[in-house]
Structures are given as structure tokens and as C-alpha cells.
Write an enzyme that holds these catalytic residues in place. Structure first.
Site, PDB file in Angstrom:
ATOM      1  N   ASP A  92      17.842  87.686  34.654  1.00 50.11           N
ATOM      2  CA  ASP A  92      17.734  89.093  33.868  1.00 50.11           C
ATOM      3  C   ASP A  92      17.387  88.702  32.431  1.00 50.11           C
ATOM      4  OD1 ASP A  92      20.465  88.212  33.675  1.00 50.11           O
ATOM      5  OD2 ASP A  92      20.629  90.078  32.372  1.00 50.11           O
ATOM      6  N   GLU A 156      23.497  88.996  33.238  1.00 51.06           N
ATOM      7  CA  GLU A 156      24.163  88.385  32.348  1.00 51.06           C
ATOM      8  C   GLU A 156      23.940  88.879  30.854  1.00 51.06           C
ATOM      9  OE1 GLU A 156      25.015  85.629  28.878  1.00 51.06           O
ATOM     10  OE2 GLU A 156      23.017  86.157  29.590  1.00 51.06           O
TER      11      GLU A 156
END
Length: 453
Positions: A92, A156
């Protein structure tokens, strides 16, 4: 380095790595599904799962984590009796911010002046490629000498804790003798560095309400309490005159004893405008690695364009607090919330909501894994010794893994050196750093396999 067989193999794989990184960067995998389609993140996860399967990984799975995102897991068996190493990265990415501020398209990998530009190129899709390159090089030179687990996280950057909670619910899944977190970076490009500490973090959403609805500023302004003005007041209370973070009850005078960060170099790296002072006291290393730091990430209020002459009834802010090692993030969150409530003026109604949190981390740098990493870096970076640095950012999973597996040795390396400009416009990765750190990781795995437990 070029005469080392592993280094030769990694060099030959770099054109393929560039193509693959371009494919991965093309996914707009921001784990905020109010802004970006969920399918973009799911596509990136499938890409990584397919890449692991192609390298012979077993038990490849897309793990549905409690925060609604997916993490990718795979297991590559090594020789019988070998140690187990967990390799971590996340796919991500941060939003691209103002796409018009990029010199090239943020989700299209573009080479310019010897660097590869694109959102996630360094943080942390490049980390995924670093792991793949290291493993491919070992496969081509006698095989991978350890059992390898790979975990690629899907949220994250959001700090929503999905993988941490999943790991706590499945404690055997990520168990390993050593963990390489590929989400850090060298202190400077070309200077091999392991990150030995991370600050923790907390995210708090603050809301201030003063009126049932907006009022005409000419008719009511001057007596009617303005929620936006109240919000400005409470946010200003979070900093001293010199810019130091001031949260009631939170200590802010710790010092950093290791590698120091020159003031002028920091100004250059941070692109501080001429004539603008740095904030805080102590050394730069104290401020960014050893002390708390508050940042206002966003404010909900009327934009300048289209604003009306109104006294605002309500205003909100999202506040980040970075927490140094030795400070409990849960306690820091309570102190921050209490501070915000105590400093809201005029009896305004105030509410706070904690929406993300992660503990700080401090590594044991005397462990065999660190010696194995130092030897690997000496080959990948000839003439350079491994340095230790802190990082002001947070990787909440580190503390979760340290708690779940207290005997595991955790190391942080990666591609996010200062020139990478992670989280900003024009993020980029140095292909030379990608190549050298891939060699480093491959040699580390070989060195670590040879250490005595």
C-alpha cells in the site's frame, strides 16, 4: 562487488526488476477506499501473490485482515534444519497528494536523472522487488539456505493495524528466527545503514463544536464562539515558542547517542526554505529520533475559495503524534487526548477519537543477525562499514513481532534514503540502492544460515 556471483546475478536481473516495479507502481494501491478503488489494492496483492508462486513459494495466500485489507503471505522451504527468516514489505502507498505537483505521472514509473520515479517506488513496492531479487540471486547460485517467509502488508500507511491484529490471532504464521523489515533506508545513498530504533505513533481525530449552525459573521461575530478559532487555539497549544512538541505529561528532552544528522544537511534533505528556522531544541537527531513530534495532518473547515462570511459552528482536525522508544503509545494517546480536551477554550464541546496507533521499537544490535548483516553490507558497499541510525517514522508491526517472538532478531533496511522523498511528490528510488541492497539481503541470508544458534 561486481566479481561476487550474487552481485553479478542481481545486476543481470535489474532490467527485469525495473519492468516489474513499473507493473507494481501502476496499481493505485492506497488503502483508503473512500478515495481509491479497493480493486487497485487487491490487484497489487494478487500481483505479489503470483510473483511468489512463480518463485516456488508454497502456501501463498491473500490474508483478509481485520481492517478490511489484504496481506500477502508465502513460504519457501529451505534445507532441513535451517533457520527461518521472515521478509517484510508493504504494497500500500500514500496518496499522490497534488498530482499536478509531480513532474511525471505518480503511478507510472519514469526514469529521470538516474532515478526511477513513482509513488511507492521506494516506499515500499521497491522493497518487494528487493526481496524478490535477493531470492532469485540465491536460487541461481546454489539455492536459498534458509526457510523464508514473506509477508507483504496492505495497510501500513494507514496505521489501522490489520496485520498486527491478524498476527496476534495467528501467532505461528510469522514466527521466525530473524526478521528483515524492508521498509527503512540508508542514512544517505551509498552509506549502508540499519535502522535500530523507530518512533511509535498515534492518530487522533479532534472535533470542536460551538453552535447549532453557522452564523453571519457581521451579525453575530465578536460574541458568538467560533469553532474554527477554538480549533486553532487548541492546536497551537501543542507547540512551544520554538516549535517543540508540548503535550501535558509527555517528556520531550531525550537525546540520541548514535549517528548524528548535520543541521545544514537536514535543511537540504528537508528542502527547508531559505530564512525559515528549524523547529525544536537539541540536535536534529534528538528531535527526529528520540523525542515526540506532533503534526497536524489535516483540518476540516471551509476552503478559501467559496468561503462565506460565517462564524463556524464546527471544525475538525487529524493529529499525528510520533512517540519515541521508551514511551508507551497507549499512554501517549491518553495524554494527547487529555491535553486537547484541557486546552479547548470557551467551554466549547470537544471530542477525540483514536483511529490508529503503534508502539515504538528498539533493536538488539549485538545479535548474530547484525553481525551477518554487517558482513553482507561490507561486500555490497565496498569500503563502507555498516552504520546505525534511528528513524522518526513508525512501523507498528515491528513491536507486534517483537512481542510475539521475543527471541527473533529484527533488522530494518530498505530504499527510503533522503533523496527518495517518500510520502511527498516526486517520490523515487535509486536503482543503485535497489541493486546493492538486494545483494546485501542475499548475502545476509547466506551469512545468517551459517551462524551458530
Amino acid at each position: 562487488m561486481s566479481s561476487n556471483p550474487v552481485a553479478v546475478t542481481v545486476a543481470s536481473l535489474m532490467p527485469r526488476a525495473k519492468e516489474e516495479l513499473a507493473e507494481l507502481v501502476a496499481f493505485r494501491s492506497v488503502a483508503d477506499f473512500d478515495q481509491f478503488p479497493r480493486g487497485e489494492s487487491e490487484g497489487a496483492a494478487r500481483w505479489i501473490a503470483d510473483a511468489l508462486a512463480a518463485e516456488g513459494f508454497q502456501d501463498v495466500a491473500l490474508l483478509d485482515t481485520p481492517d478490511g485489507t489484504q496481506s500477502v503471505y508465502g513460504y519457501l522451504p529451505g534445507p532441513e534444519g535451517a533457520r527461518t527468516v521472515l521478509l517484510y514489505a508493504h504494497y500500500d502507498v500514500q496518496p499522490p497528494l497534488d498530482e499536478a505537483g509531480w513532474d511525471t505521472l505518480p503511478f507510472e514509473l519514469t526514469e529521470r536523472d538516474g532515478r526511477w520515479y513513482g509513488r511507492g517506488a521506494a516506499d515500499c513496492k521497491g522493497g518487494v522487488l528487493m526481496h524478490l531479487l535477493a531470492l532469485r540471486a540465491l536460487q541461481a547460485d546454489g539455492g536459498v539456505p534458509v526457510h523464508v517467509k514473506v509477508i507483504a502488508e496492505g495497510s501500513e500507511e494507514q496505521g489501522t493495524g490489520g496485520l498486527e491484529r491478524y498476527a496476534e490471532q495467528h501467532p505461528e504464521l510469522l514466527a521466525a528466527d530473524a526478521v528483515v523489515i524492508g521498509d527503512s533506508g540508508n542514512f544517505r545513498a551509498g552509506l549502508p545503514t540499519v535502522t535500530s530504533t523507530l518512533r511509535g505513533m498515534t492518530l487522533v481525530r479532534l472535533r470542536v463544536d460551538t453552535l447549532e449552525g453557522n452564523l453571519h459573521s457581521g451579525q453575530f461575530g465578536g460574541a458568538a464562539p467560533d469553532a474554527l478559532a477554538a480549533l486553532v487555539r487548541v492546536l497551537d497549544s501543542l507547540r512551544a515558542e520554538d516549535g517543540s512538541t508540548t503535550v501535558d505529561g509527555l517528556t520531550g528532552d531525550s537525546t540520541w547517542d548514535g549517528l548524528q544528522y548535520d543541521d545544514e544537511q537536514f535543511r537540504k534533505d528537508a528542502k527547508v526554505l531559505d530564512g525559515v528556522d528549524l523547529i525544536g531544541s537539541g540536535t536534529v537527531a534528538d528531535r527526529i529520533w528520540a523525542r515526540p513530534a506532533v503534526t497536524v495532518l489535516g483540518i476540516d473547515c471551509p476552503p478559501v475559495v467559496g468561503a462565506t462570511p460565517s462564524v463556524q459552528a464546527s471544525a475538525r482536525a487529524l493529529i499525528s503524534l510520533r512517540v519515541p522508544p521508551g514511551v508507551d503509545a497507549v499512554e501517549a494517546t491518553k495524554l494527547l487526548q487529555a491535553h486537547l480536551e484541557a486546552h479547548t477554550p470557551w467551554g466549547a464541546r470537544v471530542s477525540t477519537e483514536q483511529i490508529g496507533q503503534g508502539q515504538a521499537f528498539r533493536a538488539d544490535t549485538t545479535s548474530p543477525a547484525y553481525r551477518a548483516m554487517a558482513d553482507a553490507m561490507a561486500v555490497a558497499y565496498p569500503g563502507q562499514e555498516m552504520s546505525y541510525a534511528g528513524q522518526g517514522g513508525s512501523i507498528p508491526l515491528c513491536s507486534t513481532l517483537a512481542a510475539l517472538y521475543p527471541r527473533a532478531e529484527i533488522l530494518l533496511i530498505g530504499l527510503s534514503e533522503p533523496e527518495a522523498q517518500i510520502h511527498a511528490v516526486n517520490e523515487s528510488v535509486s536503482p543503485d540502492e535497489l541493486e546493492r541492497l538486494s545483494v546485501t539481503e542475499a548475502l545476509f541470508l547466506r551469512n545468517y544460515a551459517a551462524t551458530v544458534g
